[in-house]
Each structure stands twice: as C-alpha cells, then as structure tokens.
Design an enzyme around this catalytic site. Structure first.
Site, mmCIF file in Angstrom:
data_model
loop_
_atom_site.group_PDB
_atom_site.id
_atom_site.type_symbol
_atom_site.label_atom_id
_atom_site.label_comp_id
_atom_site.label_asym_id
_atom_site.label_seq_id
_atom_site.Cartn_x
_atom_site.Cartn_y
_atom_site.Cartn_z
ATOM 1 N N GLU A 102 31.162 42.456 43.435
ATOM 2 C CA GLU A 102 30.459 43.441 42.629
ATOM 3 C C GLU A 102 30.637 43.157 41.146
ATOM 4 O O GLU A 102 31.690 42.712 40.704
ATOM 5 C CB GLU A 102 30.988 44.844 42.944
ATOM 6 C CG GLU A 102 30.828 45.158 44.424
ATOM 7 C CD GLU A 102 31.066 46.619 44.765
ATOM 8 O OE1 GLU A 102 30.683 47.010 45.861
ATOM 9 O OE2 GLU A 102 31.625 47.371 43.950
ATOM 10 N N CYS A 115 31.453 43.873 33.496
ATOM 11 C CA CYS A 115 32.753 43.770 34.171
ATOM 12 C C CYS A 115 32.568 42.863 35.384
ATOM 13 O O CYS A 115 31.784 43.179 36.283
ATOM 14 C CB CYS A 115 33.193 45.170 34.588
ATOM 15 S SG CYS A 115 34.732 45.178 35.519
ATOM 16 N N CYS A 122 41.641 40.906 46.798
ATOM 17 C CA CYS A 122 42.777 40.671 45.924
ATOM 18 C C CYS A 122 44.042 40.654 46.767
ATOM 19 O O CYS A 122 44.156 41.378 47.750
ATOM 20 C CB CYS A 122 42.883 41.779 44.873
ATOM 21 S SG CYS A 122 44.096 41.425 43.577
ATOM 22 N N CYS A 126 48.130 46.369 44.691
ATOM 23 C CA CYS A 126 48.473 47.514 43.840
ATOM 24 C C CYS A 126 48.100 48.800 44.588
ATOM 25 O O CYS A 126 47.019 48.903 45.162
ATOM 26 C CB CYS A 126 47.735 47.432 42.505
ATOM 27 S SG CYS A 126 48.164 45.942 41.583
ATOM 28 N N CYS A 129 44.642 50.833 43.857
ATOM 29 C CA CYS A 129 43.390 50.098 43.651
ATOM 30 C C CYS A 129 42.680 49.875 44.980
ATOM 31 O O CYS A 129 43.295 49.421 45.951
ATOM 32 C CB CYS A 129 43.686 48.751 43.001
ATOM 33 S SG CYS A 129 42.205 47.752 42.745
ATOM 34 N N CYS A 345 36.508 51.575 37.528
ATOM 35 C CA CYS A 345 37.676 50.699 37.721
ATOM 36 C C CYS A 345 38.343 51.000 39.048
ATOM 37 O O CYS A 345 38.600 52.145 39.384
ATOM 38 C CB CYS A 345 38.758 50.961 36.673
ATOM 39 S SG CYS A 345 38.178 51.052 35.023
HETATM 40 N N1 SAH Z 1 43.805 42.209 38.664
HETATM 41 C C1 SAH Z 1 43.501 42.459 37.297
HETATM 42 C C2 SAH Z 1 42.074 42.888 37.013
HETATM 43 C C3 SAH Z 1 41.405 43.882 37.926
HETATM 44 S S1 SAH Z 1 41.608 45.595 37.770
HETATM 45 C C4 SAH Z 1 44.469 43.472 36.729
HETATM 46 O O1 SAH Z 1 45.298 43.966 37.479
HETATM 47 O O2 SAH Z 1 44.457 43.726 35.537
HETATM 48 C C5 SAH Z 1 41.065 46.157 36.242
HETATM 49 C C6 SAH Z 1 41.830 47.413 35.794
HETATM 50 O O3 SAH Z 1 41.491 48.569 36.584
HETATM 51 C C7 SAH Z 1 43.325 47.221 35.961
HETATM 52 O O4 SAH Z 1 44.004 47.716 34.855
HETATM 53 C C8 SAH Z 1 43.589 48.040 37.177
HETATM 54 O O5 SAH Z 1 44.934 48.359 37.266
HETATM 55 C C9 SAH Z 1 42.678 49.221 36.984
HETATM 56 N N2 SAH Z 1 42.481 49.995 38.225
HETATM 57 C C10 SAH Z 1 42.606 49.571 39.485
HETATM 58 N N3 SAH Z 1 42.386 50.587 40.350
HETATM 59 C C11 SAH Z 1 42.109 51.664 39.621
HETATM 60 C C12 SAH Z 1 41.751 53.009 39.943
HETATM 61 N N4 SAH Z 1 41.636 53.412 41.207
HETATM 62 N N5 SAH Z 1 41.506 53.845 38.930
HETATM 63 C C13 SAH Z 1 41.575 53.423 37.643
HETATM 64 N N6 SAH Z 1 41.890 52.174 37.273
HETATM 65 C C14 SAH Z 1 42.163 51.303 38.252
#
Ligand code: SAH
Length: 366
Positions: A102, A115, A122, A126, A129, A345
């Site tokens: 996406e 973006c 991944c 985390c 996410c 995000c």
């Molecule tokens: N793997 C990379 C880039 C992808 S995520 C990283 O970790 O930076 C891009 C951003 O969105 C990251 O800061 C991530 O932590 C945040 N993110 C992930 N899940 C989210 C959620 N459910 N709500 C808000 N931000 C989120």
C-alpha cells in the site's frame, strides 16, 4: 551497438525502473553504449513518466529497438485506488501473484507527501502496528519501491504534486538496505525526481549497524520510531530494542546527524493511553533527548482490528506535548488522516476487501 551482449541469460527483460544513475550507467556500459544514456533514460522514465521506448525520441532507432527487446519499464499494477473525505488517497499495488503493498498520498497546504512501503509485511513485530500482525513476506525490489512514486505521480493530477516522500509505509527500510538506498537516490537525483534531502525521510525502528552504513552512503532525512522513554517499555513495544537499546540507538542518531549539513532527527512517538503517555514519561523523554539534536513528532495511535491499545485522549496528548515544548523540544502532533480508508500510520496491510475475514482469523489466534 555491434555485438551487444544480452544483459542476462534468463530470458527475462531487465526492468529499468529501479536502476539509479550509477546502475543505469553500468547497464549502458555493459551493452557497449555510452554512460550518458543513463541521464536520458532517467528523464524519460521518472520526469516524464514514459514507459514506452518508442516514445524516447532522443534515442536512436536501433537503441530503442534493442531496449524494447531486452528491457522493460514495469511498475507495480494498481488493483485498488481509494480516496478519503480529507483528500488522502491510497493505492493497493500488486507486486507479484501473492503480494500486495500500500502507498498513501497525504495532501496538505503547500505540500503533498507520499508514504511508501519498503517490504511486504514486516519482521519486527511492534506490538501497536497492524503491519506486524501479518508477518514478513519479502523485501521489495528497488523498482517496486520507486515504482510506488512513479505510479502515484502518474495517478495524481498536476496540482497535486508530490513534494515529499516518507518511507513510513509497510516494512523496515533499513532491513532492505540496498534497494531502499537505490530508490532514495532516484528520489533525490536531479535527473529523476529531484527532491531535496530534506524532503525524503527514512523512518526506522532503529537498526543501529544499518544506520551507520546509511550515514556513509546517503543523505536522507532520518526519523526514528522511539515510542518509549525507557528500555523496559520499549522492549515491549518495539522488540528490536532488545538488540539495539535506546542508548545505542540515540548515539547512532547523533552520529548520523553529526555529518555535515544534516539537521535534526525526527523522533516519532506513538501515544498509547495509559502505556507511554504520562507526564513522568514526557519528562523522561525530554531528558533523554536533551543532547540529541531532534524534534518530536507525536502520533496519536491508530487502532486496527484486535489492537490492544487505545489512543491517548486529546488532553493527555496536549499535556505530553507541552511538557516536551517547555523543555525546549520542537514538538508537533501528527494529524490523523485517511481514516475512512485505513490509510493512517500503522494501518497498512496490503489487503483489499477481506477485513472481516482477517478480523475473524486474528480473533481465532488470540
Ligand atoms: N518500520 C519503520 C517504518 C514504518 S512505520 C519504523 O518503525 O519507523 C511508520 C511510523 O508509524 C512508525 O513510527 C510507526 O511506529 C508508526 N505506527 C505504527 N503503527 C502505528 C499505529 N497503529 N498508530 C500510529 N502510528 C503507528
């Protein structure tokens, strides 16, 4: 063009979309042509969005014929295009028979941010996410990464220009190092997209050795997903912290921006109610960042099916932000955009229509 060697024996065409200037020059050298062709090709492909060699009028007829036979400019195919009420657009792109990614466009006053994703799924897991829930499938190739920009540029009208690119979609960019670097070189190449290094941002959860390697080869702006002010909590939220704890990560950030001409690192901090949003945690964060040239981007948590967290209240977000600001940190709060189309995000999963199925499947796993 006499006795031109074929680029490989696989019978597959070479996709020129993902070749950065150096790789393109190498390619033309390898077929016995002049390296300056690289610039011509980059301009046709990336500045003009042309995928048909026959339209590349400053190339000789014989070169065009050769390229048509041996090469292609093949972007990922759009299988779904959606637009939210706030103008955010999302494309689901098919990259192979089994994999989708996406890409999201976020229009704002005076700028437009794309973006993009760097991996299918991944591996980092985390806890907040939704990309993590689907696990890791594979790295994207350089053409699949830059192809997102190529496709979005073609899909958007003239007035909706892409002025910024953030690697904040699916995946961990530093775990797909070479392809991400090649794609970001194209973004910043004057003969391709010509974006300044301030407008191309790589977001990482903190792969320390790769961050040091990045400092050697690239100039992109850096964003780091910190999300917690102490190791105990960060180990839980961003498990890669067990390998590269906060102190090492922040030291690597300092090394990265220590290079001449680099500015601040953006610290991303998702706000989860009752987990990492207390005033004490804000103070701890401010203390942690006191010696790191940084600005903080607070991200209100975006929920997804079966997520176990809640978004912090507007009051806690404001209080958190005030504490950071009064400690002298530039702090912004990310606006939540693209809500109706799951484009915010952490909501990107590369699925098309099976949200309900996914929901049931995940419920069954818990
Ligand atoms: N793997 C990379 C880039 C992808 S995520 C990283 O970790 O930076 C891009 C951003 O969105 C990251 O800061 C991530 O932590 C945040 N993110 C992930 N899940 C989210 C959620 N459910 N709500 C808000 N931000 C989120």
């Amino acid at each position: 063009m006499k006795s031109v060697p074929a680029p490989d024996n696989s019978g597959e065409k070479t996709n020129l979309l993902g070749l950065d200037r150096q790789a393109m020059e190498d390619y033309f050298r390898s077929i016995g042509d002049k390296p300056f062709r690289a610039v011509q090709l980059l301009q046709w492909i990336h500045q003009r969005g042309i995928a048909d060699f026959d339209r590349m009028s400053n190339l000789s007829k014989s070169l065009r014929a050769y390229l048509s036979e041996h090469c292609e400019i093949r972007p990922p195919s759009v299988i779904l295009a959606q637009q939210a009420g706030d103008g955010v657009r999302k494309w689901v792109l098919q990259v192979d028979a089994n994999n989708r990614i996406e890409t999201v466009f976020i229009p704002e006053e005076g700028r437009g941010t794309l973006c993009i994703s760097s991996q299918v799924g991944c591996a980092l897991d985390c806890s907040f996410c939704s990309t993590a829930r689907q696990g890791f499938n594979r790295n994207l190739s350089a053409d699949e990464i830059i192809g997102q920009l190529w496709v979005a540029q073609r899909e958007l009208s003239e007035e909706r220009r892409i002025t910024n690119v953030v690697l904040m979609g699916m995946g961990e960019p530093l775990l797909n190092f070479a392809n991400v670097v090649a794609a970001t070189q194209l973004m910043m190449d004057d003969f391709a997209y010509g974006l300044s290094k301030r407008r191309v941002t790589l977001s990482t959860s903190g792969i320390v050795p790769a961050l040091d390697r990045l400092a050697e080869v690239s100039d992109v702006s850096l964003a780091v997903s910190l999300h917690a002010p102490d190791d105990a909590l960060r180990n839980e939220l961003v498990p890669i912290n067990q390998k590269y704890p906060i102190k090492e990560l922040l030291a690597a950030c300092k090394r990265y921006i220590g290079k001449e001409g680099r500015r601040k690192v953006t610290i991303e901090y998702v706000l989860l109610e009752g987990v990492n949003d207390s005033p004490a945690q804000a103070r701890a964060l401010a203390k942690l960042l006191a010696n790191v040239p940084s600005k903080v981007n607070l991200i209100p948590f975006n929920p997804f099916p079966v997520s176990r967290y809640r978004r912090s209240s507007p009051e806690s977000i404001a209080r958190f932000s005030e504490i950071l600001q009064s400690a002298g940190l530039i702090t912004t709060t990310r606006k939540t955009r693209g809500v109706g189309i799951d484009a915010a995000c952490g909501q990107l999963v590369g699925r098309v229509n099976d949200k309900s199925r996914r929901h049931i499947r995940l419920q069954a796993q818990l």
